[in-house]
Design a protein around this motif. Sequence first.
Motif, mmCIF file in Angstrom:
data_model
loop_
_atom_site.group_PDB
_atom_site.id
_atom_site.type_symbol
_atom_site.label_atom_id
_atom_site.label_comp_id
_atom_site.label_asym_id
_atom_site.label_seq_id
_atom_site.Cartn_x
_atom_site.Cartn_y
_atom_site.Cartn_z
ATOM 1 N N ASP A 259 31.612 39.642 53.896
ATOM 2 C CA ASP A 259 32.710 39.646 52.821
ATOM 3 C C ASP A 259 33.598 38.761 53.382
ATOM 4 O O ASP A 259 34.116 37.714 52.509
ATOM 5 C CB ASP A 259 33.434 41.156 52.677
ATOM 6 C CG ASP A 259 32.317 42.317 52.343
ATOM 7 O OD1 ASP A 259 31.245 41.904 51.819
ATOM 8 O OD2 ASP A 259 32.680 43.336 52.923
ATOM 9 N N GLU A 260 34.165 38.876 54.529
ATOM 10 C CA GLU A 260 35.148 37.911 54.925
ATOM 11 C C GLU A 260 34.639 36.549 54.862
ATOM 12 O O GLU A 260 35.310 35.489 54.819
ATOM 13 C CB GLU A 260 35.438 38.223 56.526
ATOM 14 C CG GLU A 260 36.201 39.531 56.525
ATOM 15 C CD GLU A 260 37.516 39.474 55.499
ATOM 16 O OE1 GLU A 260 38.593 38.866 55.661
ATOM 17 O OE2 GLU A 260 37.698 40.282 54.539
ATOM 18 N N LEU A 261 33.344 36.130 55.539
ATOM 19 C CA LEU A 261 32.765 34.794 55.479
ATOM 20 C C LEU A 261 32.778 34.257 53.954
ATOM 21 O O LEU A 261 33.410 33.399 53.677
ATOM 22 C CB LEU A 261 31.513 35.062 55.840
ATOM 23 C CG LEU A 261 30.546 33.830 55.642
ATOM 24 C CD1 LEU A 261 29.806 33.665 57.156
ATOM 25 C CD2 LEU A 261 29.796 33.270 54.644
ATOM 26 N N VAL B 248 30.508 25.979 48.533
ATOM 27 C CA VAL B 248 30.774 27.227 49.080
ATOM 28 C C VAL B 248 29.459 27.878 49.768
ATOM 29 O O VAL B 248 29.637 28.260 50.764
ATOM 30 C CB VAL B 248 31.047 28.089 47.967
ATOM 31 C CG1 VAL B 248 31.358 29.622 48.481
ATOM 32 C CG2 VAL B 248 32.750 27.927 47.478
ATOM 33 N N SER B 249 28.216 27.461 49.230
ATOM 34 C CA SER B 249 27.282 27.534 49.769
ATOM 35 C C SER B 249 26.887 27.114 51.233
ATOM 36 O O SER B 249 26.727 27.755 52.278
ATOM 37 C CB SER B 249 25.864 27.429 49.076
ATOM 38 O OG SER B 249 24.596 27.738 49.677
ATOM 39 N N ALA C 250 24.902 34.179 48.822
ATOM 40 C CA ALA C 250 26.098 34.787 48.316
ATOM 41 C C ALA C 250 26.965 33.442 47.879
ATOM 42 O O ALA C 250 27.593 33.598 46.747
ATOM 43 C CB ALA C 250 26.879 35.429 49.525
ATOM 44 N N GLY C 251 26.954 32.501 48.549
ATOM 45 C CA GLY C 251 27.737 31.080 47.966
ATOM 46 C C GLY C 251 27.284 30.720 46.863
ATOM 47 O O GLY C 251 28.014 30.556 45.914
ATOM 48 N N VAL D 232 26.895 28.677 55.000
ATOM 49 C CA VAL D 232 26.055 28.468 56.148
ATOM 50 C C VAL D 232 26.918 28.136 57.344
ATOM 51 O O VAL D 232 26.532 28.426 58.432
ATOM 52 C CB VAL D 232 24.868 27.461 55.583
ATOM 53 C CG1 VAL D 232 24.172 27.070 56.872
ATOM 54 C CG2 VAL D 232 24.326 27.963 54.662
ATOM 55 N N LEU D 233 27.752 26.903 57.230
ATOM 56 C CA LEU D 233 28.399 26.650 58.533
ATOM 57 C C LEU D 233 29.433 27.737 59.149
ATOM 58 O O LEU D 233 29.147 28.002 60.346
ATOM 59 C CB LEU D 233 29.542 25.609 57.939
ATOM 60 C CG LEU D 233 30.383 25.114 59.206
ATOM 61 C CD1 LEU D 233 29.778 23.917 59.744
ATOM 62 C CD2 LEU D 233 31.802 24.723 58.343
#
Length: 158
Positions: free
Chosen positions: A116-118, A34-35, A55-56, A39-40
């Motif tokens: 948040d959406e990311l 997820v991290s 955050a991830g 980044v992607l």
Amino acid sequence: MDRVSAVEAFAFGRFNEIEDAKWRTRAIYHSHAVSLLCVLLARKRGLDAETAAIAGLLHDFYAYERRDYADHAHRGAARAKEILETLGLTTPRENETICSAIYHHDDLTVTDGPMDELLKDADLVDNALSHPARAAKENEAARLEKLREELGLRAERS
Ligand SMILES: [Fe+2]
């Protein structure tokens, strides 16, 4: 050591203490995946990649630490705040962004702020890519379709 590596060392250090091998592997794998996806998507959307990566890494920390997914997004945001303040690597504003993303990351059917959406999208993409044969859940379908378009992926064969 850069900030993302320092947070990763903290989180994975804790995850390595998880006795159950399945939970331990899942905690490390999912948090890492997820991290990377954060980044992607941050690079794609023009958001801060370092904040996104952190955050991830921390988004499900509470759930893995407690082995409990009940209300893990809201409780996890509070736990992430404690961790970030203890580590002292991030600014109060970055902490707010990271913890907001964690707080909202289970609310797939509503639209929140860009970070948040990311995080919601990165979490969903890892779950979808990890189980390509699984049908999307009702609360995931619209978001996955939007992501497919954003990332220029072909529609799945039926
Ligand atoms: Fe997750």
